[in-house]
Scaffold this active site. Structure first.
Site, PDB file in Angstrom:
ATOM      1  N   SER A   1       0.849  -1.187   0.000  1.00  0.00           N
ATOM      2  CA  SER A   1       0.000   0.000   0.000  1.00  0.00           C
ATOM      3  C   SER A   1       0.888   1.241   0.000  1.00  0.00           C
ATOM      4  O   SER A   1       1.834   1.337   0.775  1.00  0.00           O
ATOM      5  CB  SER A   1      -0.906  -0.029   1.236  1.00  0.00           C
ATOM      6  OG  SER A   1      -0.916   1.220   1.870  1.00  0.00           O
ATOM      7  N   LYS A   2       0.549   2.164  -0.883  1.00  0.00           N
ATOM      8  CA  LYS A   2       1.423   3.333  -1.017  1.00  0.00           C
ATOM      9  C   LYS A   2       1.446   4.171   0.260  1.00  0.00           C
ATOM     10  O   LYS A   2       2.421   4.833   0.548  1.00  0.00           O
ATOM     11  CB  LYS A   2       1.038   4.168  -2.240  1.00  0.00           C
ATOM     12  CG  LYS A   2      -0.343   4.782  -2.202  1.00  0.00           C
ATOM     13  CD  LYS A   2      -0.515   5.742  -3.371  1.00  0.00           C
ATOM     14  CE  LYS A   2      -1.821   6.476  -3.284  1.00  0.00           C
ATOM     15  NZ  LYS A   2      -2.918   5.942  -4.047  1.00  0.00           N
ATOM     16  N   ARG A   3       0.379   4.117   1.018  1.00  0.00           N
ATOM     17  CA  ARG A   3       0.329   4.924   2.231  1.00  0.00           C
ATOM     18  C   ARG A   3       1.101   4.296   3.379  1.00  0.00           C
ATOM     19  O   ARG A   3       1.628   4.979   4.240  1.00  0.00           O
ATOM     20  CB  ARG A   3      -1.115   5.143   2.672  1.00  0.00           C
ATOM     21  CG  ARG A   3      -1.790   6.182   1.838  1.00  0.00           C
ATOM     22  CD  ARG A   3      -3.231   6.401   2.242  1.00  0.00           C
ATOM     23  NE  ARG A   3      -4.026   6.687   1.063  1.00  0.00           N
ATOM     24  CZ  ARG A   3      -3.973   7.829   0.387  1.00  0.00           C
ATOM     25  NH1 ARG A   3      -3.191   8.804   0.799  1.00  0.00           N
ATOM     26  NH2 ARG A   3      -4.707   8.016  -0.691  1.00  0.00           N
ATOM     27  N   GLU A   4       1.131   2.969   3.401  1.00  0.00           N
ATOM     28  CA  GLU A   4       1.754   2.310   4.547  1.00  0.00           C
ATOM     29  C   GLU A   4       3.196   1.896   4.320  1.00  0.00           C
ATOM     30  O   GLU A   4       3.937   1.698   5.271  1.00  0.00           O
ATOM     31  CB  GLU A   4       0.934   1.070   4.934  1.00  0.00           C
ATOM     32  CG  GLU A   4      -0.308   1.451   5.722  1.00  0.00           C
ATOM     33  CD  GLU A   4      -1.406   0.417   5.584  1.00  0.00           C
ATOM     34  OE1 GLU A   4      -1.097  -0.779   5.515  1.00  0.00           O
ATOM     35  OE2 GLU A   4      -2.582   0.839   5.529  1.00  0.00           O
TER      36      GLU A   4
ATOM     37  N   TYR B   1       4.760  11.494  -2.494  1.00  0.00           N
ATOM     38  CA  TYR B   1       5.490  10.242  -2.287  1.00  0.00           C
ATOM     39  C   TYR B   1       6.851  10.346  -2.953  1.00  0.00           C
ATOM     40  O   TYR B   1       6.958  10.791  -4.101  1.00  0.00           O
ATOM     41  CB  TYR B   1       4.705   9.081  -2.916  1.00  0.00           C
ATOM     42  CG  TYR B   1       3.309   8.943  -2.366  1.00  0.00           C
ATOM     43  CD1 TYR B   1       3.063   8.163  -1.241  1.00  0.00           C
ATOM     44  CD2 TYR B   1       2.243   9.622  -2.955  1.00  0.00           C
ATOM     45  CE1 TYR B   1       1.787   8.056  -0.727  1.00  0.00           C
ATOM     46  CE2 TYR B   1       0.969   9.524  -2.445  1.00  0.00           C
ATOM     47  CZ  TYR B   1       0.734   8.735  -1.332  1.00  0.00           C
ATOM     48  OH  TYR B   1      -0.521   8.629  -0.823  1.00  0.00           O
TER      49      TYR B   1
END
Ligand code: GLU
Length: 510
Positions: free
Chosen positions: A269-272, A291
């Site tokens: 996941s890009k957020r995690e 990012y």
């Protein structure tokens, strides 16, 4: 079909930055096309206007360029014979409508007039009746408003009144759908699990399901290579090809394995993620989140691509570090796994190090110089290249050169406390005074000569070299670890070395 020219496409939707999964899909398409002397096409699937993200298309093009996986046809890379390559532009020719109409005419698609409230109500009804996966299908369509459940007159009236409608695929109730996937082998699904997918939306825009099939056919695509997340829709696609009479002409399918977190659990996941997931830095205009990209984190595109290639594929000979040419010659879908591929960020650093080691000191300096300048110094190119030569053994990423070699530009104002506590005393001080004097008198400031003098002075004073080396390093650099000691002194030069030693001698208390 067997002798068909290899034509593959990467078909992202411009819904955000292209992350690792997308790069890997593009790369496998590219490797396969190059291996077979075929074409690699970039098609932009932008039929879902609600998910359109400003800047995404440009990002995708730039990312492919940085990665060195350039399509030879398509958006941003020059028009081939099948332009345009953006689906929103292709729609103007009426091509999607034509295929949808053909399905209507043959009775394999129908008009559905349901409002979103009616669809919601259906979902709720089915949920209340504990139907596991509520969907619009052969059973439920009977209770909805469509050209199958309504009378012909009613349909005619709704059409005349310009009541909004969608076109849906008429999926049979209980039929076996079999298809072959190059990576997964034969897949069998019962049509009861497939919903009556919307093919054409009320604004006349095709959905992905219809649009990609029309375009794959029109663009003479030989293989559709995409992520595993599209596997569940494949049975519906098979039906569409079949009902259009195009099953013979459909591209061969290859669904690539998922890319999993380093611990093997779940999709990245890009957020995690605690590591970059984008090739280039990406700022999302929707929520202003940003990012870091592999490029900006100091990775080489060759290393990044090498790692991407090994996510689910192996060349079968244990080779890990491979150039693009080697990957092209070794690539085959037979060696792509079904099982999800774990991404290993530490190993990615190792890969980068392998590429970094192969670079010349001058090439490394080109990346290092801007880092030095950012810190306020204007180095000589040759000097920067020499620093690279000394510190590169320890570097994994090109942006580590500054932390590994800043002391070539900044004289220490603090000294490693542990080394000082252990090694600094009256004896040491008197030794270093003598060494400073001997080095000041040296006419030859080469590292071999500096080492010889250091040992001579030590022997004359009954000191073991091991007792003074670490302290000498700390006097010159401030820190306990670093590149070869005498080479460091040689590169600092006589004036700077003596200045640093004198400064340490005068500041360190005994
Ligand atoms: N537009 C789809 C995507 O965003 C393409 C899937 C396919 O390759 O068929 O991934």
């Amino acid at each position: 079909m067997e002798n068909q020219r290899v034509r593959v496409r990467f078909a992202p939707s411009p819904t955000g930055g292209l992350h690792m999964g997308g790069v890997r899909t593009a790369l496998f398409n590219y490797l396969f096309a190059k291996k077979h002397g075929g074409d690699f096409i970039l098609r932009i699937e932008d039929t879902d206007q609600t998910r359109f993200v400003e800047g995404a298309e440009e990002y995708i093009i730039n990312a492919l360029k940085w990665c060195g996986i350039e399509p030879n046809e398509g958006v941003g890379f020059g028009d081939g014979p099948y332009a345009p390559y953006r689906q929103s532009e292709r729609k103007a020719s009426g091509i999607y409508q034509k295929y949808a109409d053909q399905l209507i005419a043959s009775g394999h698609a129908y008009y559905a007039f349901d409002s979103s409230e009616e669809l919601d109500a259906m979902r709720k009804r089915l949920e209340a009746a504990k139907v596991a996966a509520p969907q619009y299908n052969a059973v439920t369509r009977q209770n909805m408003r469509n050209s199958i459940s309504l009378s012909e007159d009613e349909v005619k009236r709704l059409m005349e009144e310009k009541h909004p409608y969608v076109i849906r695929l008429k999926v049979p109730r209980n039929e076996e759908i079999r298809f072959h996937d190059i990576i997964r082998g034969w897949v069998v699904v019962n049509s009861g699990q497939v919903d009556d997918k919307v093919l054409l939306k009320s604004d006349g825009m095709p959905t992905y399901h219809l649009a990609h099939i029309v375009d794959d056919i029109e663009m003479k695509i030989s293989h559709a290579v995409r992520g595993e997340e599209w596997l569940p829709s494949a049975p519906a696609h098979i039906l569409i090809y079949r009902y259009l009479g195009l099953e013979e002409k459909m591209p061969k399918l290859a669904h690539l394995p998922l890319i999993l977190n380093p611990d093997g659990h779940g999709k990245i996941s890009k957020r995690e993620a605690r590591f970059p997931v984008f090739p280039l830095s990406w700022s999302d205009p929707r929520d202003s989140s940003s990012y870091l990209g592999y490029k900006e984190a100091g990775y080489y595109p060759e290393a990044f691509i090498n790692v991407m290639a090994l996510l689910g594929w192996n060349p079968g000979n244990n080779q890990e570090v491979m150039s693009m040419e080697e990957m092209i010659s070794l690539f085959s879908f037979e060696r792509v796994n079904k099982a999800g591929a774990k991404f290993d960020p530490e190993k990615t650093k190792w890969f980068n190090q392998q590429y970094l080691k192969k670079k010349s000191d001058e090439e490394l300096a080109e990346v290092f110089i801007p880092q030095i300048e950012k810190n306020g110094f204007h180095p000589d190119k040759k000097f920067a290249a020499e620093v690279c030569r000394l510190v590169k053994e320890k570097a994994h990423l090109s942006d580590e050169f500054w932390p590994l070699g800043y002391f070539f530009f900044i004289a220490p104002d603090k000294y490693d406390e542990q080394v000082v506590a252990k090694r600094w005393n009256a004896n040491a001080k008197s030794y270093f005074e003598k060494l400073t004097e001997a080095w000041s008198n040296a006419t030859n400031f080469s590292h071999t000569n500096l080492e010889a003098i250091c040992k001579e002075v030590a022997a004359a004073n009954n000191i073991k070299p091991g007792e003074i080396m670490q302290m000498l390093r700390v006097m010159l650099t401030g820190v306990a670890g670093g590149p070869a000691l005498f080479e460091t002194a040689q590169l600092l030069g006589k004036e700077e070395t003596i200045k640093r030693m004198e400064s340490a001698l005068s500041t360190l208390p005994v």
